[in-house]
Design a protein around this motif. Sequence first.
Motif, PDB file in Angstrom:
ATOM      1  N   ARG A 183       0.851  -1.207   0.000  1.00 40.20           N
ATOM      2  CA  ARG A 183       0.000   0.000   0.000  1.00 40.20           C
ATOM      3  C   ARG A 183       0.878   1.246   0.000  1.00 40.20           C
ATOM      4  O   ARG A 183       1.841   1.322   0.759  1.00 40.20           O
ATOM      5  CB  ARG A 183      -0.906   0.007   1.223  1.00 40.20           C
ATOM      6  CG  ARG A 183      -1.957  -1.073   1.181  1.00 40.20           C
ATOM      7  CD  ARG A 183      -2.812  -0.991   2.418  1.00 40.20           C
ATOM      8  NE  ARG A 183      -3.906  -1.939   2.355  1.00 40.20           N
ATOM      9  CZ  ARG A 183      -3.813  -3.191   2.748  1.00 40.20           C
ATOM     10  NH1 ARG A 183      -2.680  -3.652   3.235  1.00 40.20           N
ATOM     11  NH2 ARG A 183      -4.847  -4.016   2.664  1.00 40.20           N
ATOM     12  N   VAL A 184       0.496   2.196  -0.833  1.00 39.56           N
ATOM     13  CA  VAL A 184       1.289   3.437  -0.917  1.00 39.56           C
ATOM     14  C   VAL A 184       0.446   4.588  -0.364  1.00 39.56           C
ATOM     15  O   VAL A 184      -0.708   4.763  -0.759  1.00 39.56           O
ATOM     16  CB  VAL A 184       1.677   3.740  -2.383  1.00 39.56           C
ATOM     17  CG1 VAL A 184       2.563   4.984  -2.452  1.00 39.56           C
ATOM     18  CG2 VAL A 184       2.384   2.557  -3.005  1.00 39.56           C
ATOM     19  N   PHE A 185       0.999   5.313   0.562  1.00 39.65           N
ATOM     20  CA  PHE A 185       0.324   6.491   1.122  1.00 39.65           C
ATOM     21  C   PHE A 185       1.189   7.722   0.837  1.00 39.65           C
ATOM     22  O   PHE A 185       2.414   7.640   0.852  1.00 39.65           O
ATOM     23  CB  PHE A 185       0.160   6.349   2.633  1.00 39.65           C
ATOM     24  CG  PHE A 185      -0.734   5.213   3.038  1.00 39.65           C
ATOM     25  CD1 PHE A 185      -2.094   5.412   3.237  1.00 39.65           C
ATOM     26  CD2 PHE A 185      -0.214   3.934   3.237  1.00 39.65           C
ATOM     27  CE1 PHE A 185      -2.912   4.367   3.613  1.00 39.65           C
ATOM     28  CE2 PHE A 185      -1.033   2.881   3.608  1.00 39.65           C
ATOM     29  CZ  PHE A 185      -2.389   3.095   3.795  1.00 39.65           C
ATOM     30  N   THR A 186       0.523   8.831   0.611  1.00 38.97           N
ATOM     31  CA  THR A 186       1.268  10.079   0.381  1.00 38.97           C
ATOM     32  C   THR A 186       0.823  11.150   1.379  1.00 38.97           C
ATOM     33  O   THR A 186      -0.380  11.349   1.572  1.00 38.97           O
ATOM     34  CB  THR A 186       1.032  10.596  -1.053  1.00 38.97           C
ATOM     35  OG1 THR A 186       1.329   9.530  -1.959  1.00 38.97           O
ATOM     36  CG2 THR A 186       1.923  11.780  -1.379  1.00 38.97           C
ATOM     37  N   TYR A 187       1.784  11.810   1.977  1.00 36.09           N
ATOM     38  CA  TYR A 187       1.488  12.870   2.956  1.00 36.09           C
ATOM     39  C   TYR A 187       2.315  14.097   2.616  1.00 36.09           C
ATOM     40  O   TYR A 187       3.177  14.063   1.740  1.00 36.09           O
ATOM     41  CB  TYR A 187       1.808  12.386   4.377  1.00 36.09           C
ATOM     42  CG  TYR A 187       1.055  11.133   4.721  1.00 36.09           C
ATOM     43  CD1 TYR A 187      -0.261  11.185   5.138  1.00 36.09           C
ATOM     44  CD2 TYR A 187       1.662   9.890   4.559  1.00 36.09           C
ATOM     45  CE1 TYR A 187      -0.968  10.022   5.399  1.00 36.09           C
ATOM     46  CE2 TYR A 187       0.961   8.734   4.825  1.00 36.09           C
ATOM     47  CZ  TYR A 187      -0.357   8.801   5.238  1.00 36.09           C
ATOM     48  OH  TYR A 187      -1.056   7.670   5.483  1.00 36.09           O
ATOM     49  N   ASN A 188       2.068  15.144   3.377  1.00 33.19           N
ATOM     50  CA  ASN A 188       2.859  16.358   3.129  1.00 33.19           C
ATOM     51  C   ASN A 188       4.327  16.105   3.435  1.00 33.19           C
ATOM     52  O   ASN A 188       5.207  16.509   2.684  1.00 33.19           O
ATOM     53  CB  ASN A 188       2.340  17.506   3.986  1.00 33.19           C
ATOM     54  CG  ASN A 188       0.974  17.972   3.516  1.00 33.19           C
ATOM     55  OD1 ASN A 188       0.427  17.401   2.582  1.00 33.19           O
ATOM     56  ND2 ASN A 188       0.434  18.974   4.152  1.00 33.19           N
TER      57      ASN A 188
END
Length: 730
Positions: A183-188
Motif C-alpha cells: 500500500r502506498v500512502f502520500t502525505y505532506n
Amino acid sequence: MVRRASSVPHLNSSGGSSADSAGTSGSRRGRAPVAGSRGSRKTPSSTGQGQRQGSGSSSSVPRSRSLTNGMRRLSPQKGTGSSGGTGSGGGGSSRNTPYFLRSRENEIGSADTLEIVASKSTGSEECSTPEDNINVVVRVRPLNDKEKRDRHGSTLQFPGNGQVILEGHDVGQKKSHNRDSVRVFTYNVVFEPGATQEDILDYSGIKRIIEMGIEGFSCTAFCYGQTGSGKTHTLTGPPDLFVGKPNPKDPRHGLIFRSFVYLFQLIKNRKDVNYVLKASFMEIYNERVIDLLNPGSARKPLAVRWSKKSGGFFVENLFTVDCEELDDLLAVLEEGMRNRAVGSHAMNDHSSRSHTILTVHILSDQQTDGGVFLSKHGKINFVDLAGSELTKKTMSEGKTLEEANNINKSLMVLGYCIASLSDNKKRTGHIPYRDSQLTKLLADSLAGNGVTLMIACVSPAHYNHAETLNTLRYASRAKRIRTKPVIMMDPREALILSLKRDIHALQMENDHLKAALNLHHQAATNGAGPTENNLLELQLDRVSSGGGGVPVPKVDLERLPELDGSELAELVKLYMAENESLRQENNHLFTVRETILRDQEIVCRENERLLKKLEDVNKVCVRSPLIPARPAISPTTGKETPGTEIWTNPEPLRTPPGPQLPLDQRMSENAEKRTHTAQKRIDQQRIAKNILIMANAFRKPDADLAKELNINPEKAPAKQSNDFMPDMLT
Ligand SMILES: Nc1ncnc2c1ncn2[C@@H]1O[C@H](COP(=O)(O)OP(=O)(O)OP(=O)(O)O)[C@@H](O)[C@H]1O
C-alpha cells in the motif's frame, strides 16, 4: 532523512535553527520548584468573576504568583468558558466571539497573507472559504532494542516525495504476494526513523502554526498513533527529561519545548504589538477531565460545558496561568508532565494513560493604521493522545485494562468524527462529537475555525503492521478534512475596525465618483447651454454638501481603549450614521452620473442622425449637375477653406425674374393625404433651406453692398442667394 512531498507548499524556512531553539532565553536558576509550590495555589473561584483575556485589566483579577517564579495564575472562571480548554473560541467571554479573517492560502505553512473580511456587527458571519487547513505529516520511529533483538523487520519503505509504502501482511494472516499487500500512502511530509527532534520543528509546519496562533487563529498540533509509536517522544521528548532539573540544551527536547522557544523569539521581534500569554494544561483520563496544573489530591474532574456564546465546548474552572517569560511556559509543561497519568504495559514502560491538552492563549493588542486598537485571541493546543492498543498485545489488565478501554473508545469516536468530516456527503450531517470528552474538546480543531497539524506516529516493526496501517489510513482521512480558519477578535473592536474600513472605502468611492462627474461636468460645459450647466452645478453642489449627513466624529484614538461600553456604543452609532450618509451620497452621485450619461447618449444619437441627414443631402446634391462643390468660406476671414467643401447654390443664373409666389401661397395640401413622394420632396426642400441658411452664414460679405452703405466690407451682410434655388428644390 526528511522526505518532503513535492506538492508540499513552502514550509516555513524562517525562524531560528533548532540549535537556537533548544536554548532557553533565561536561566532557570532561582525559580521555585513547581511541584513544591503547589500547596499555596488559590482554590478555584466559583464566582465567575471576570477574567479579562486582554491586557490592562488584570489588576482586578485575583492572582497568585505561587506556582513559580514569574508565573502568575488567574482564578478560573466559572461558567463562562473563558479559561480555555480547546473549546471553540477558547471560552465564552464576549471578547472571544469570533471575528472572521480569511486566510488566502490553503495550506498550513503558506497562509502568509491575511485579509480582513468585513463582518458586520456581531462578527458571527462566516466569511472564509473552505480551505485545506489540516496538515498531516507522518513520523516513523526507529526499531527499539527489543524489536531489534527479536529480529522484527521493517514493514515500511520510503521512496521519497512524501510517500510511504507499507508492505507485507498482518501477523497471523497468510502472507500474500498479490498487489493488495503493498500500500502506498502520500502525505505532506514523512519523517523517517532517523529524523531528529529539530527536523520536526523545522519541517512539520509547526512554525507556521505558531505564527498563525500569534496572528489570532485557533491552532492545534496533535499526535496520533498506536501505543509506543513515539507520540509523547515527538511532543515532549523522553520521560527522563522531566526528572530533576531539565537541561534546556538537551537535543531530545520535543516539539512543545521547541515551539515555546520559537514563540518567544517571534513575540520579542514584534515590538509594535503587546502580547499576553496564558497557559492551561489538562488531561482526559477515563473520560474525566483533570486539571494538570491543579490536580488536587482527589484529582477531582472538571465539567465540560457547551458555551452558547462561543459555540463550542469548554472546561469549567480550568486554571489559566499568566506566562510572562519563557520559563513560565516551560514550568507549565514540566508540571503537567509530572502530574499526568502514566502507566506501564508490555509495549511501553512509560505509556500515557490519558489524552493531554496543553493550551497556550496568545492575547494581543495592536494599534492599527487608523489608530484603533485591535485585540486578537489566538491559541495553540498541543494534544498528546493516548495510544490505541490491542489489549491482547499490551497484556493490560485491571486498571490498565479499564484505561485501555476508555482510550480505545474515545479514539474510536475520534475516528468516526474524522471519517465523517472527511466524507463530503457526511460532513454536513451529524458528527458524534458529544460521544467522548476528547472529541468535544477537539471539535473546534477538527472542523471549526482552526488550523491543525496532525502528526501520525507509526512503528515500522512488522508485528505492528495492522496498527500502522490503521494509523496511516486515519492520517489519509484527516488530510481530506476542511476547516475554515478565522481570527478571534473582540467583536466591538472588530465592528469599529470594519466600520472604519467601510467609511474609508465609501469615501474613496465617493471621491472617485465626484472626480468622474467633474470630468463630465467640464465636457458638458463645453457643449451644453447655460440652463443645463446650472442644473448640473446644482446637483454637484448638493452632492458635495453631503446632503446634510452626519458630521465625522472626532475621536481621540489614544483614548479609545479607555472608553466604556456606552461611549463605544455611541461611537459605533456615529460611525454607522456616517456610513449611511456616505452610502446615500454615493447613491445620489450614481444617479447624477447615470442621468448625465443618458443625456450624453441622446445628444450623440441626435448628432449621428443629423450627420446622416447631411450625408443624404450631399448625395442628392452630388447627383445634381447644377450644383458643384465649393469650399466653405470662413465667416471671419472671408476666404475659402480648402478641404471643407459643402454643397451650396451655384453662382447666380441670369434668368428673368417672374412674379412667383411662394409655394405655400400657391397651393394648400392635406398633409395627411400627402403621398410619399410628395412628403419626400417637401423634406428635401426643408433640408435644402436649412443648408442654405447655414451656407449663407459662411458666405463672403457683399463688397458691393458695403461700398453702397459705406461700411467695412468685412462687416457687410452676405449676399442673399435664395433666388438661385435649383430646380429640384422648388
Ligand atoms: N523517534 C524516536 N527516536 C528515538 N526513540 C523513540 C522515538 N520515538 C519513540 N521513541 C521511544 O519509544 C518509546 C515509546 O515512545 P512514546 O512513549 O513516545 O510512545 P507513545 O506513542 O507516546 O506511547 P503511548 O501511547 O503508550 O503513550 C519511548 O521509549 C521513546 O523514547
